[in-house]
Design a protein around this motif. Structure first.
Motif, PDB file in Angstrom:
ATOM      1  N   ARG A 187       5.479  -9.391 -14.312  1.00 18.70           N
ATOM      2  CA  ARG A 187       4.121  -9.861 -14.528  1.00 18.70           C
ATOM      3  C   ARG A 187       3.148  -9.092 -13.634  1.00 18.70           C
ATOM      4  NH1 ARG A 187       3.648 -14.781 -17.226  1.00 18.70           N
ATOM      5  NH2 ARG A 187       5.672 -15.575 -17.905  1.00 18.70           N
ATOM      6  N   LEU A 188       1.870  -9.327 -13.861  1.00 13.85           N
ATOM      7  CA  LEU A 188       0.830  -8.621 -13.106  1.00 13.85           C
ATOM      8  C   LEU A 188       1.077  -8.705 -11.600  1.00 13.85           C
ATOM      9  CD1 LEU A 188      -1.994  -7.213 -13.185  1.00 13.85           C
ATOM     10  CD2 LEU A 188      -2.984  -9.501 -13.048  1.00 13.85           C
ATOM     11  N   TYR A 189       1.428  -9.902 -11.117  1.00 10.55           N
ATOM     12  CA  TYR A 189       1.578 -10.085  -9.674  1.00 10.55           C
ATOM     13  C   TYR A 189       2.936  -9.618  -9.159  1.00 10.55           C
ATOM     14  CZ  TYR A 189      -2.943 -12.187  -8.939  1.00 10.55           C
ATOM     15  OH  TYR A 189      -4.302 -12.367  -8.833  1.00 10.55           O
ATOM     16  N   ASP A 190       3.742  -9.019 -10.022  1.00  4.04           N
ATOM     17  CA  ASP A 190       5.011  -8.433  -9.583  1.00  4.04           C
ATOM     18  C   ASP A 190       4.865  -6.940  -9.329  1.00  4.04           C
ATOM     19  OD1 ASP A 190       6.222 -10.899  -9.999  1.00  4.04           O
ATOM     20  OD2 ASP A 190       6.772 -10.423 -12.069  1.00  4.04           O
ATOM     21  N   MET A 191       3.664  -6.408  -9.473  1.00  4.51           N
ATOM     22  CA  MET A 191       3.465  -4.960  -9.432  1.00  4.51           C
ATOM     23  C   MET A 191       2.407  -4.566  -8.413  1.00  4.51           C
ATOM     24  SD  MET A 191       3.327  -4.109 -13.409  1.00  4.51           S
ATOM     25  CE  MET A 191       4.806  -4.118 -14.387  1.00  4.51           C
ATOM     26  N   CYS A 192       2.546  -3.339  -7.911  1.00  2.00           N
ATOM     27  CA  CYS A 192       1.559  -2.846  -6.949  1.00  2.00           C
ATOM     28  C   CYS A 192       0.294  -2.423  -7.690  1.00  2.00           C
ATOM     29  CB  CYS A 192       2.133  -1.662  -6.175  1.00  2.00           C
ATOM     30  SG  CYS A 192       2.394  -0.199  -7.194  1.00  2.00           S
ATOM     31  N   PRO A 193      -0.832  -2.400  -6.979  1.00  4.14           N
ATOM     32  CA  PRO A 193      -2.050  -1.855  -7.572  1.00  4.14           C
ATOM     33  C   PRO A 193      -2.067  -0.332  -7.456  1.00  4.14           C
ATOM     34  CG  PRO A 193      -2.520  -2.665  -5.372  1.00  4.14           C
ATOM     35  CD  PRO A 193      -1.057  -2.939  -5.633  1.00  4.14           C
ATOM     36  N   VAL A 194      -2.981   0.289  -8.171  1.00  2.00           N
ATOM     37  CA  VAL A 194      -3.232   1.728  -8.022  1.00  2.00           C
ATOM     38  C   VAL A 194      -4.289   1.874  -6.930  1.00  2.00           C
ATOM     39  CG1 VAL A 194      -4.133   3.786  -9.151  1.00  2.00           C
ATOM     40  CG2 VAL A 194      -2.664   2.203 -10.428  1.00  2.00           C
ATOM     41  N   SER A 195      -3.963   2.644  -5.906  1.00  2.29           N
ATOM     42  CA  SER A 195      -4.835   2.662  -4.724  1.00  2.29           C
ATOM     43  C   SER A 195      -5.203   4.083  -4.302  1.00  2.29           C
ATOM     44  CB  SER A 195      -4.120   2.007  -3.535  1.00  2.29           C
ATOM     45  OG  SER A 195      -3.511   0.795  -3.894  1.00  2.29           O
ATOM     46  N   ASP A 196      -6.336   4.161  -3.629  1.00  4.63           N
ATOM     47  CA  ASP A 196      -6.695   5.351  -2.849  1.00  4.63           C
ATOM     48  C   ASP A 196      -6.400   5.026  -1.392  1.00  4.63           C
ATOM     49  OD1 ASP A 196      -7.895   6.273  -5.199  1.00  4.63           O
ATOM     50  OD2 ASP A 196      -9.898   5.622  -4.573  1.00  4.63           O
ATOM     51  N   GLY A 197      -6.280   6.060  -0.593  1.00  4.66           N
ATOM     52  CA  GLY A 197      -6.136   5.818   0.838  1.00  4.66           C
ATOM     53  C   GLY A 197      -5.223   6.823   1.507  1.00  4.66           C
ATOM     54  N   ALA A 198      -5.209   6.755   2.816  1.00  3.34           N
ATOM     55  CA  ALA A 198      -4.395   7.693   3.589  1.00  3.34           C
ATOM     56  C   ALA A 198      -3.870   7.029   4.851  1.00  3.34           C
ATOM     57  CB  ALA A 198      -5.229   8.921   3.968  1.00  3.34           C
ATOM     58  N   ALA A 199      -2.778   7.596   5.342  1.00  2.00           N
ATOM     59  CA  ALA A 199      -2.207   7.161   6.616  1.00  2.00           C
ATOM     60  C   ALA A 199      -1.736   8.401   7.353  1.00  2.00           C
ATOM     61  CB  ALA A 199      -1.040   6.209   6.385  1.00  2.00           C
ATOM     62  N   SER A 200      -1.763   8.335   8.672  1.00  2.00           N
ATOM     63  CA  SER A 200      -1.434   9.523   9.473  1.00  2.00           C
ATOM     64  C   SER A 200      -0.607   9.155  10.695  1.00  2.00           C
ATOM     65  CB  SER A 200      -2.719  10.206   9.955  1.00  2.00           C
ATOM     66  OG  SER A 200      -3.514  10.618   8.881  1.00  2.00           O
ATOM     67  N   LEU A 201       0.163  10.129  11.136  1.00  2.00           N
ATOM     68  CA  LEU A 201       0.975   9.989  12.350  1.00  2.00           C
ATOM     69  C   LEU A 201       0.839  11.258  13.170  1.00  2.00           C
ATOM     70  CD1 LEU A 201       4.309   8.900  10.579  1.00  2.00           C
ATOM     71  CD2 LEU A 201       2.619   7.347  11.587  1.00  2.00           C
TER      72      LEU A 201
ATOM     73  N   GLY B  82       0.802   8.707  17.858  1.00  2.00           N
ATOM     74  CA  GLY B  82      -0.517   8.371  17.322  1.00  2.00           C
ATOM     75  C   GLY B  82      -0.398   7.898  15.883  1.00  2.00           C
ATOM     76  N   ILE B  83      -1.195   6.878  15.539  1.00  2.00           N
ATOM     77  CA  ILE B  83      -1.195   6.376  14.163  1.00  2.00           C
ATOM     78  C   ILE B  83      -2.628   6.175  13.690  1.00  2.00           C
ATOM     79  CG2 ILE B  83       1.069   5.267  14.288  1.00  2.00           C
ATOM     80  CD1 ILE B  83      -0.347   2.576  14.697  1.00  2.00           C
ATOM     81  N   GLY B  84      -2.843   6.435  12.403  1.00  2.00           N
ATOM     82  CA  GLY B  84      -4.167   6.223  11.806  1.00  2.00           C
ATOM     83  C   GLY B  84      -4.024   5.779  10.371  1.00  2.00           C
ATOM     84  N   HIS B  85      -5.014   5.102   9.890  1.00  2.00           N
ATOM     85  CA  HIS B  85      -4.915   4.526   8.542  1.00  2.00           C
ATOM     86  C   HIS B  85      -6.319   4.295   8.003  1.00  2.00           C
ATOM     87  CE1 HIS B  85      -2.897   2.173   5.386  1.00  2.00           C
ATOM     88  NE2 HIS B  85      -1.738   2.318   6.007  1.00  2.00           N
ATOM     89  N   THR B  86      -6.541   4.574   6.744  1.00  2.00           N
ATOM     90  CA  THR B  86      -7.775   4.126   6.095  1.00  2.00           C
ATOM     91  C   THR B  86      -7.464   2.803   5.412  1.00  2.00           C
ATOM     92  OG1 THR B  86      -7.315   5.030   3.895  1.00  2.00           O
ATOM     93  CG2 THR B  86      -8.360   6.516   5.492  1.00  2.00           C
ATOM     94  N   LYS B  87      -8.498   2.129   5.002  1.00  3.21           N
ATOM     95  CA  LYS B  87      -8.259   0.983   4.138  1.00  3.21           C
ATOM     96  C   LYS B  87      -7.743   1.517   2.809  1.00  3.21           C
ATOM     97  CE  LYS B  87     -10.444  -3.142   2.267  1.00  3.21           C
ATOM     98  NZ  LYS B  87      -9.202  -3.919   2.357  1.00  3.21           N
ATOM     99  N   PHE B  88      -6.799   0.823   2.209  1.00  2.00           N
ATOM    100  CA  PHE B  88      -6.352   1.165   0.860  1.00  2.00           C
ATOM    101  C   PHE B  88      -7.222   0.402  -0.140  1.00  2.00           C
ATOM    102  CE2 PHE B  88      -1.572   2.300   1.761  1.00  2.00           C
ATOM    103  CZ  PHE B  88      -1.987   3.422   2.456  1.00  2.00           C
ATOM    104  N   GLY B  89      -7.405   1.011  -1.294  1.00  2.00           N
ATOM    105  CA  GLY B  89      -8.221   0.356  -2.315  1.00  2.00           C
ATOM    106  C   GLY B  89      -8.886   1.415  -3.143  1.00  2.00           C
ATOM    107  N   ARG B  90     -10.173   1.262  -3.382  1.00  2.00           N
ATOM    108  CA  ARG B  90     -10.882   2.339  -4.066  1.00  2.00           C
ATOM    109  C   ARG B  90     -11.870   2.954  -3.097  1.00  2.00           C
ATOM    110  NH1 ARG B  90     -14.933   1.254  -8.380  1.00  2.00           N
ATOM    111  NH2 ARG B  90     -16.321   2.153  -6.849  1.00  2.00           N
ATOM    112  N   MET B  91     -11.801   4.254  -2.936  1.00  3.45           N
ATOM    113  CA  MET B  91     -12.646   4.915  -1.953  1.00  3.45           C
ATOM    114  C   MET B  91     -13.566   5.909  -2.651  1.00  3.45           C
ATOM    115  SD  MET B  91      -9.959   5.492   1.146  1.00  3.45           S
ATOM    116  CE  MET B  91     -11.208   5.383   2.407  1.00  3.45           C
ATOM    117  N   ASP B  92     -14.841   5.844  -2.256  1.00  2.00           N
ATOM    118  CA  ASP B  92     -15.813   6.747  -2.866  1.00  2.00           C
ATOM    119  C   ASP B  92     -16.029   7.989  -2.004  1.00  2.00           C
ATOM    120  OD1 ASP B  92     -16.198   5.120  -5.063  1.00  2.00           O
ATOM    121  OD2 ASP B  92     -17.671   3.893  -4.017  1.00  2.00           O
TER     122      ASP B  92
END
Lengths: 393, 224
Positions: A209-223, A8-18
């Motif tokens: 540069r900016l586009y060489d780096m990951c963003p800071v994200s909220d989110g979750a993934a599950s197995l 089983g796999i699950g995932h939220t959207k990554f980004g900013r979550m309220d």
């Protein structure tokens, strides 16, 4: 040892979550259980998380998750191994099942990092560095990424344009991934040779540069993982966990014999290959920990896909694209899918399962006939690394 | 006739302000963001663009959009003194709007920055264009600025290291005032202010007639 599979796999959207952290964890957990076709029957829960105590003022999140989704009396632990927490939690699940202590385990990795402003999040992640020899002097992970990139460029002739090409690939893949944080395409004409590059894509940690780096994200993934002998209880065919390898290196980066040698990556991958009985040439697709794009380059060499210094040639030939000979970071990677640190290792494996099941086809980013997937989750600045190999049965 | 006379008395005195010459910025996506001064005939489209965001209770879109709607309406029906509005478009679609006004010859007041198209730093480029207008085209020495959102505070107060001016009463109300001085502008201009002039005619033509956004990332499932 018993064989272990993912059902089983699950995932939220990554980004900013309220939502609060435990709701974020619950969301992906329930998605994974739904995917597995179960509503309970979990023996053990492992939650991968790095920042709850420091950022969200919450501890014992595994216990909280169990209670939020009514999984009592399942056993529950939180696993913290810096940015490699996710893969470490999967390793714990593997051990619990292989040992016979549990039949069915839920692994959920997640963070709510955007509860604080970005530089607070950067500072929090920097607490994984040596407190006296590194952190006290203002070292951050982007600073390490910049220094590593400069050293790599000087030795192997990598150019900034190679990183820009990887950024364009990452954004293109993420644009097709409904869970990705970044939804905008990037182009060489915008971030590399455009007339306003230095404002649109400014240097953040030279030469990154900016586009060489990951963003800071909220989110979750599950197995949902289970013993292969009980896999027929579940809705979908299992994807087997064929190998797991882990290795550590010196806490202080300056204590390494060769700063460019990602020894823990190399050893973790070798151990995983040995356990799975395969080699790098057998890997159909890989998710590599590209918090900074240089890490996709360096890790791809350390795991044996390319000789040292030759990953740039593969980039130029398009070999790491979804349709290339060696697809890497089909999800968009940390760079564009996002990097909620505790979730990342789980999310990488989520992507491999999706690829091995053939489920990425509906998102138009399916690798052709994949049989084996490799994930490398990079903790610290390479001082604690977990490599995981999945195989389609 | 009496209504015309009353209207004339209500209107603030009109002052001719130097125009903002259009420019374009090639975004990370490779698309040009054309930034030009809003014309009077643009305002119905601008108001219609802003209006749905007034109900978005996230990232302070509700207060920023509500206030900007009132400001744009105020400019449109001649109830603001010396206002201006700049609009940024991608392929003609309104991506971002900024506005403000002159206080006097030497001082300006920034009102709001509202971005529909997120993820390409359009808002940051538009704010920079607004500061460029005050400093380089209106020839002012100081611009007074407040932030009503976290994003605004990060982008303006921190990125430009604005000077705190708590004693200045900004027209937007009670939030603390900050100031962009000419020295600060000159310091941050190379890093934050971009753009090419003149805009090639074929690119400028795309921004001539504004197009309403048909989707808002802030409003999932939006239908006009």
């Amino acid at each position: 040892m018993r064989q272990v599979g993912i059902v089983g796999i699950g995932h939220t959207k990554f980004g900013r979550m309220d939502f609060d952290l435990v709701d974020i964890l619950a969301w992906s957990s329930l998605e994974a259980m739904k995917d597995a076709g179960i509503s309970g029957g979990i023996d053990q829960v492992f939650v991968a998380n790095m920042g709850a105590g420091a950022i969200n003022h919450q501890t014992a999140v595994a216990s909280a998750l169990v209670s939020r989704i009514f999984l009592e009396p399942a056993m529950a632990e939180t696993v913290e191994n810096g940015p490699a927490s996710g893969a470490s939690a999967v390793k714990c699940a593997y051990m619990a099942i292989a040992s016979g202590m549990a039949d069915v385990v839920l692994v959920t990795g997640g963070e709510r990092m955007r509860e604080v402003i970005p530089w607070k999040a950067t500072d929090f992640v920097a607490t994984l560095t040596h407190p006296d020899a590194e952190y006290a002097y203002g070292v951050t992970l982007p600073a390490f990424g910049g220094m590593y990139t400069r050293a790599y460029m000087e030795r192997y002739g990598l150019e900034e344009r190679h990183l820009a090409m990887l950024a364009v690939k990452a954004h293109r893949n993420a644009e097709r991934n409904p869970f990705a944080h970044i939804e905008e395409m990037a182009s060489m004409g915008g971030i590399w040779d455009g007339p306003h590059r230095d404002v649109v894509n400014p240097i953040m940690a030279d030469p990154l540069r900016l586009y060489d780096m990951c963003p800071v994200s909220d989110g979750a993934a599950s197995l949902v993982l289970c013993a292969m002998e009980v896999a027929d209880r579940f809705k979908k065919k299992p994807i087997r966990v064929a190998g797991i390898g882990q290795a550590t290196d010196t806490h202080c980066v300056h204590n390494r014999e060769d700063i460019l040698d990602l020894k823990a990556v190399r050893l973790a991958a070798e151990r995983a290959y040995t356990m799975a009985g395969i080699g790098p040439k057998d890997v159909s697709c890989a998710e590599l920990h590209d918090a900074f794009l240089i890490l996709e380059v360096a890790i791809s060499e350390a795991v044996g896909f390319f000789k040292p210094g030759e990953a740039k040639l593969a980039i130029e030939r398009g070999e790491t694209e979804i349709r290339g000979k060696r697809p890497i970071n089909t999800s968009g990677g940390l760079k564009a899918k996002g990097h909620p640190v505790g979730a990342t290792g789980v999310s990488q494996i989520h992507e491999l399962v999706k690829q091995l099941r053939g489920e990425a086809a509906k998102e138009e980013r399916q690798v052709k006939n994949p049989k084996v997937g490799l994930a490398v989750n990079f903790g610290g600045f390479g001082n604690n690394v977990v490599a995981t190999i999945l195989a389609k049965e | 006739m009496i209504l015309d006379e009353l209207e004339a008395r209500l209107r603030p005195p009109a002052r001719t302000m130097p125009p903002y010459p259009p420019k374009y910025i090639v975004l990370a996506s490779g698309q040009p963001l054309v930034i030009r001064q809003a014309r009077r005939d643009d305002f119905p489209i601008l108001l219609e663009t802003v209006e749905p965001l007034a109900r978005v209770r996230k990232d302070f879109y509700d207060i920023v959009a509500s206030r900007m709607y009132a400001e744009l309406l105020g400019q449109y029906i001649h109830r603001l003194l010396d206002p201006y509005c700049l609009v940024g478009t991608i392929n003609g679609v309104v991506a971002s709007i900024v506005n403000g006004r002159m206080i006097d010859e030497r001082r300006g007041m920034s009102y709001h920055t509202l971005t529909v198209h997120r993820g390409l730093r359009c808002g940051a480029h538009m704010f920079a264009a607004k500061m460029e207008y005050h400093m380089e085209h209106l020839g002012q020495d100081e611009v007074f600025i407040v932030a009503e959102s976290f994003i605004g505070f990060k982008r303006w107060m921190i990125e430009y290291q604005l000077e705190s001016r708590p004693d200045f009463q900004h027209e937007l109300g009670g939030v603390p005032s900050y100031c962009l001085t000419r020295a600060l502008y000159d310091t941050y201009k190379p890093r934050l202010v971009a753009g090419t002039r003149p805009v090639p005619p074929e690119i400028l033509a795309t921004a001539d007639t504004l197009i309403l956004p048909d989707e808002y990332p802030q409003i999932p499932g939006f239908k006009r």
